[in-house]
Design a protein around this motif. Structure first.
Motif, short mmCIF file in Angstrom:
data_model
loop_
_atom_site.label_atom_id
_atom_site.label_comp_id
_atom_site.label_asym_id
_atom_site.label_seq_id
_atom_site.Cartn_x
_atom_site.Cartn_y
_atom_site.Cartn_z
N LYS A 49 20.16 26.24 1.15
CA LYS A 49 18.85 25.71 0.75
C LYS A 49 18.25 26.51 -0.40
N GLY A 50 17.75 25.79 -1.40
CA GLY A 50 17.10 26.45 -2.53
C GLY A 50 17.98 26.51 -3.76
N VAL A 51 19.30 26.61 -3.55
CA VAL A 51 20.21 26.74 -4.69
C VAL A 51 20.11 25.52 -5.61
N PHE A 52 20.14 24.35 -5.00
CA PHE A 52 20.18 23.11 -5.79
C PHE A 52 19.03 23.06 -6.80
N ASP A 53 17.80 23.19 -6.28
CA ASP A 53 16.63 23.07 -7.16
C ASP A 53 16.56 24.22 -8.16
N LYS A 54 16.88 25.40 -7.68
CA LYS A 54 16.73 26.58 -8.52
C LYS A 54 17.74 26.54 -9.68
N VAL A 55 18.95 26.10 -9.40
CA VAL A 55 19.97 26.05 -10.44
C VAL A 55 19.60 25.00 -11.49
N ILE A 56 19.09 23.87 -11.04
CA ILE A 56 18.74 22.82 -12.00
C ILE A 56 17.50 23.22 -12.81
N THR A 57 16.52 23.82 -12.14
CA THR A 57 15.35 24.32 -12.88
C THR A 57 15.80 25.36 -13.91
N GLY A 58 16.67 26.27 -13.49
CA GLY A 58 17.17 27.33 -14.38
C GLY A 58 18.06 26.79 -15.48
N GLY A 59 18.58 25.58 -15.28
CA GLY A 59 19.35 24.93 -16.34
C GLY A 59 18.46 24.15 -17.28
N GLY A 60 17.16 24.27 -17.08
CA GLY A 60 16.21 23.57 -17.94
C GLY A 60 16.00 22.12 -17.55
N GLY A 61 16.39 21.77 -16.34
CA GLY A 61 16.36 20.36 -15.95
C GLY A 61 15.33 20.00 -14.91
N HIS A 62 15.24 18.70 -14.68
CA HIS A 62 14.37 18.15 -13.65
C HIS A 62 15.24 17.29 -12.74
N ASN A 63 14.88 17.22 -11.46
CA ASN A 63 15.64 16.34 -10.57
C ASN A 63 14.71 15.64 -9.61
N ASN A 64 15.19 14.57 -9.04
CA ASN A 64 14.41 13.85 -8.04
C ASN A 64 15.33 12.90 -7.30
N GLY A 65 14.78 12.22 -6.33
CA GLY A 65 15.53 11.20 -5.62
C GLY A 65 14.55 10.17 -5.13
N SER A 66 15.04 8.97 -4.84
CA SER A 66 14.14 7.98 -4.25
C SER A 66 14.93 7.00 -3.40
N THR A 67 14.23 6.39 -2.46
CA THR A 67 14.87 5.49 -1.50
C THR A 67 14.29 4.09 -1.68
N ARG A 68 15.15 3.11 -1.78
CA ARG A 68 14.73 1.71 -1.93
C ARG A 68 15.44 0.90 -0.85
N PRO A 69 15.13 -0.37 -0.73
CA PRO A 69 15.79 -1.16 0.32
C PRO A 69 17.32 -1.16 0.20
N ASP A 70 17.85 -1.30 -1.01
CA ASP A 70 19.30 -1.49 -1.17
C ASP A 70 20.06 -0.28 -1.67
N PHE A 71 19.36 0.77 -2.06
CA PHE A 71 20.07 1.94 -2.59
C PHE A 71 19.20 3.18 -2.51
N THR A 72 19.86 4.32 -2.64
CA THR A 72 19.16 5.60 -2.73
C THR A 72 19.71 6.30 -3.97
N ASN A 73 18.80 6.73 -4.86
CA ASN A 73 19.30 7.35 -6.09
C ASN A 73 18.91 8.82 -6.17
N TYR A 74 19.79 9.58 -6.79
CA TYR A 74 19.58 11.01 -7.00
C TYR A 74 19.76 11.24 -8.49
N VAL A 75 18.70 11.72 -9.13
CA VAL A 75 18.71 11.77 -10.59
C VAL A 75 18.42 13.19 -11.10
N GLU A 76 19.06 13.51 -12.21
CA GLU A 76 18.78 14.77 -12.90
C GLU A 76 18.75 14.48 -14.38
N THR A 77 17.97 15.28 -15.10
CA THR A 77 18.08 15.25 -16.55
C THR A 77 17.89 16.67 -17.05
#
Lengths: 463, 469
Positions: free
Chosen positions: A91-119
């Motif tokens: 726990k914590g590695v995922f967000d910290k590594v992406i933040t430290g890589g200069g990125g943003h991440n998120n996820g969301s849940t919809r009726p037909d799919f769940t998406n996990y996004v980073e930029t």
């Protein structure tokens, strides 16, 4: 209650204002390269070297529709748990590594799919792919993180629903009224009881059943070549074994045959609101593109018929917002809704507002759409479509959604042509077929004080 | 609005992590390292000042067949709203596209729609921004429409009356949200009677507006010698400058300019306010104190400190309150800076039972930032986050134009955009500690809590005597 957004995004067309209803569009195709790995993972790459950054989306074909019946809200709770660590990356590695890589991440849940996004800057691409592959493989099924995210999700529900005037009735409750099947009509946020009952066995089973590579799409857009993208996908994801995915239940249901009405009392709101929703055409139906045009014509901003007719003309509503379920007009698989949501004035009623909408719908059914208007509406619709693809995150995510729901991300380059081809009579036909009173579900949400007032007056009259 | 997200990006900044563990976290051995960073391109701006004083900046872009315009009017925002008309700049801006000397509101909306774009305006503390976009084939027509809306708004009586009626209802809608009430009370606590402290409209201020008042305010506030036009997208600098000259070249100043705004307070006596909301299932916690102007010397250090403390998902506050304790869906904190002052603000919405406990964590985190030097890993993570965020923002031309215009409104030079990331990289842990001591001292913060008094009053006692206005 969105304020008018700064027009956000874009990507590639030049329209000459033509006098007929087919705007001349300089074609702008999103490059789409796809490859299926041996374990069933579909990989999409859309190269664009204009910025040294990438957008990434991993979509799993599971959402609220397929969560266990005694576990409302589980698909969303599970989405939270995907960020809570794995045996390799606690726990914590995922967000910290992406933040430290200069990125943003998120996820969301919809009726037909769940998406996990980073930029992020492209320098973080390989790191992010490793992290995504790691959590696709397995999670750290841990009672402490489960408890923590049950608490967080409950606060999410409190802040967005229970402690908010209107409480999201126009996207949560409306589905409960409009749909018959449990898959479509239950609350995707879930009940506190169901959320609290969720246990680690549920979490393990859900990951095993729905989070295998064969039930997923990986999409990368930005500063990466197809060769690089496929090589990296192979490197990090090919070792993950496919896992059997349960056959989905049959969640399809037809249009409604009688109007559904509900009056809700709202303890927090001071201004009444109404949500009117109509069941949409099936995904892939010939009615879908005409409906997109119809929705834009009626409810697409300050030039729309509903806005000009009801906010401006009749001065009944404060605003007009429209929604296509929890996604957009092209991004659903099972039953979805076109919902119009408006706050209305104390001197009027939900019925008056609905009558005003019916009047505008009837005009379309009777007269169709004149060429000049149809051209304008299509132009706006095409511009909006390309705008949504401007940034790499939006582009990667849209491609992943289309691949997941349509089975082919290249639909991204067909949609503009579908919009262009819509004729006045098509718009007439879909208005006549779908925007009927029989196919309509309405929630009239009133401040509790407003509902109490007539009751109080009545009881006083009896004394 | 209508998605179930992992996080909301709250309070105009991004949103976590156990602070203690931040330094000690073990990375997976086979996690691939970050690749080689590519150079960060600084935007190449072509600048010209027209004879009437209007500044025009152009950034041609090769990407999309779209053009974006941002016309920023300095000093036309809430700072210029008289005490009798708090928040009026919002109505003024909102009515710009509801009718001009040539077109009514419907004709404006339909013209924009036909160009695949939009035109409208918004108000901020330091200005009004009129923005427009269109498919690039329509660049000339959209420049004309933008000029019409910005220079000749008619404020028709019927539109003004309708906007007022709707604004009164919208104020009721907003007032039902705990965050809106908290924001208003906190603004007053931070800024006192400075115009920054009264940016929210009231029933009286909405009713006080008339078409005549709007026309006279427009004449006072919209002046070419206090305006910047940013044009970006698929057109050449030459074409853009020609369009600007053609549609804005004969724009003239009327009368004398409004006086410059006085500096906002830099200190305020901390207040403790409880706004009652019976039946509330959460306490809406907000805390704040005066901050600094955007052009102040330690602005860059303050921005980095804000990011570390409460400006991203991985920030200390969010990691502590959400990921470690499960008190909230999202907690944030940080500086907001304007031309003549600023604010330090933080907040989270938490279940009633942990109101006091959440306040305690805020106090701890605010204090710790001033007491202990931030470690190397955490400094590096946050610096890279800021650099990456800058790069990501430049993907979108509208965002670049808006950032340039906003920087100009708040008194930052155009070079700031390109210099910001290198400057962030220079900030030392000692500088973070210094700005934290100065701005994040817990005893200097005012607290505003919106919630059910019966559920939370007891927990507030440890943090001061809360008054209920």
């Amino acid at each position: 209650m969105k304020t008018k957004p700064f027009a956000l995004l874009l990507s590639g067309l030049a329209l000459a204002a033509a006098a007929h209803s087919a705007p001349t569009v300089e074609r702008w195709d999103v490059p789409v390269h796809s490859k299926k790995l041996a374990n069933g993972l579909t990989v999409l790459v859309s190269p664009d070297p204009s910025s040294p950054t990438v957008g990434l989306s991993v979509i799993y074909k599971v959402g609220m529709r397929l969560e266990p019946k005694n576990r409302t809200g589980f698909a969303h709770l599970f989405e939270h748990l995907m960020f809570q660590g794995t045996p390799k990356a606690p726990k914590g590695v995922f967000d910290k590594v992406i933040t430290g890589g200069g990125g943003h991440n998120n996820g969301s849940t919809r009726p037909d799919f769940t998406n996990y996004v980073e930029t992020a800057p492209v320098s973080a691409l390989e790191t992010m792919l490793w992290l995504e592959a790691d959590r696709m493989t397995t999670l750290d099924f841990n009672p402490a993180t489960l408890k923590n995210q049950q608490d967080v999700v409950k606060e999410e529900i409190r802040v967005n629903v229970q402690n908010q005037p209107y409480g999201g009735f126009m996207w949560i409750d409306i589905g409960g009224l409009a749909f018959d099947k449990w898959e479509n009509n239950h609350d995707g946020y879930g009940s506190f009881v169901d959320l609290e009952n969720a246990n680690l066995e549920d979490v393990k089973a859900f990951h095993r059943d729905y989070y295998g590579p064969n039930n997923a799409v990986l999409s990368i857009a930005g500063d990466v070549t197809p060769e690089q993208g496929f090589r990296l996908a192979e490197k990090y994801f090919s070792k993950i074994a496919a896992r059997p995915t349960p056959a989905p239940s049959d969640f399809r249901e037809g249009l409604n045959t009688a109007e559904r009405r509900l009056v809700q009392s709202d303890k927090l709101a001071q201004v009444p609101a109404v949500a009117a929703a109509w069941k949409l055409p099936d995904r892939g139906s010939k009615d879908q593109a005409p409906f997109a045009v119809l929705g834009e014509l009626l409810a697409g901003g300050d030039a729309s018929r509903f806005y000009l007719g009801l906010v401006k003309g009749k001065e009944l509503a404060l605003n007009m917002n429209s929604l296509y379920g929890l996604t957009g007009i092209w991004e659903y698989d099972g039953p979805s809704l076109f919902t119009v949501f408006a706050l209305y004035k104390p001197g009027t009623t939900a019925d008056a507002l609905l009558a005003g909408m019916d009047e505008e719908i009837a005009k379309v059914v009777k007269d169709g759409v004149d060429d000049a208007t149809l051209t304008r509406v299509k132009t706006q619709l095409l511009a909006n479509w390309y705008n949504g693809l401007e940034n790499f995150l939006g582009r990667a995510d849209m491609l992943a959604r289309l691949q997941t729901l349509w089975g082919d991300a290249k639909v991204v380059n067909q949609i503009p042509g579908w919009i262009q081809a819509v004729k006045s009579e098509d718009v007439q036909r879909v208005a006549r077929t779908y925007l009927t009173v029989a196919n309509r579900s309405v929630i009239d949400r009133k401040p509790a004080a407003m509902l109490a007032a007539p009751a109080a007056a009545a009881s006083q009259a009896q004394q | 609005m209508n998605t179930l997200n992992k996080t909301l990006l709250a309070l105009a900044i991004g949103l976590s992590f156990q602070a203690q563990a931040a330094e000690a976290m073990k990375m997976p051995p086979d996690l691939p390292p970050l690749g080689q960073d590519k150079a960060i391109p600084a935007p190449q701006i072509t600048k010209k000042t027209l004879a009437n004083g209007l500044q025009v900046w152009v950034l041609p872009r090769k990407g999309l067949p779209r053009v974006d315009f941002v016309l920023a009017l300095r000093g036309a925002g809430h700072g210029a709203d008289p005490a009798s008309h708090p928040g009026a700049a919002k109505l003024l801006a909102g009515l710009m596209n509801e009718g001009t000397a040539q077109r009514d509101s419907k004709a404006i909306a339909e013209a924009a729609q036909g160009m695949g774009g939009s035109v409208g305006a918004g108000a901020s503390n330091d200005g009004i921004t009129v923005y427009a976009n269109a498919l690039s084939a329509h660049a000339p027509a959209m420049t004309a429409l933008l000029a019409e809306v910005a220079r000749q708004p008619a404020f028709p009586e019927g539109e003004v009356k309708l906007a007022q009626a709707n604004a009164l209802q919208a104020l009721k809608v907003a007032s039902a949200q705990p965050g809106f009430r908290a924001e208003k009370a906190l603004n007053e606590a931070i800024y006192g009677d400075h115009p920054y402290g009264r940016t929210q409209e009231t029933e009286a201020s909405i009713q006080a507006v008339t078409p005549e008042w709007l026309r006279s305010e427009h004449a006072k506030r919209f002046r070419p010698d206090r305006a910047l036009l940013v044009i970006t997208g698929r057109l050449s600098a030459d074409q853009a400058l020609k369009l600007a000259q053609a549609h804005f070249g004969d724009w003239k100043n009327q009368g004398s300019a409004l006086p410059e705004l006085a500096a906002a307070p830099t200190q305020a006596k901390p207040q403790h306010i409880l706004l009652e909301r019976p039946g509330s299932v959460q306490a809406t916690l907000r805390l704040g104190r005066p901050g600094q102007a955007a052009s102040a010397d330690d602005q860059v250090a303050l921005r980095l400190a804000s990011t570390i403390l409460g400006g991203s998902f991985s920030s200390r506050i969010n990691m502590n309150l959400r990921e470690e304790k499960g008190y909230t869906y999202g907690a944030s904190a940080g500086a907001r800076s304007f031309r003549d002052g600023g604010a330090i603000r933080g907040g989270a919405d938490v279940r009633n039972a942990v109101t006091g406990a959440s306040m305690e964590e805020y106090v701890k985190e605010y204090r710790r930032l001033g007491q202990e030097a931030v470690g190397a890993d955490e400094m590096a993570m946050n610096k890279r986050f800021i650099a990456g965020s800058y790069l990501l923002a430049t993907q979108m031309q509208a965002a670049v134009a808006q950032t340039l215009a906003n920087n100009w409104l708040v008194g930052l030079p155009p070079e700031f955009l390109g210099q910001y990331v290198p400057k962030v990289q220079q900030v030392s842990p000692a500088q973070i500690q210094a700005v934290a001591k100065k701005y994040f001292a817990p005893e200097d913060q005012s607290w505003v809590v919106v919630g059910d008094k019966a559920q939370i009053a007891e927990q507030l006692k440890a943090y001061g005597e809360f008054k209920t206005p």
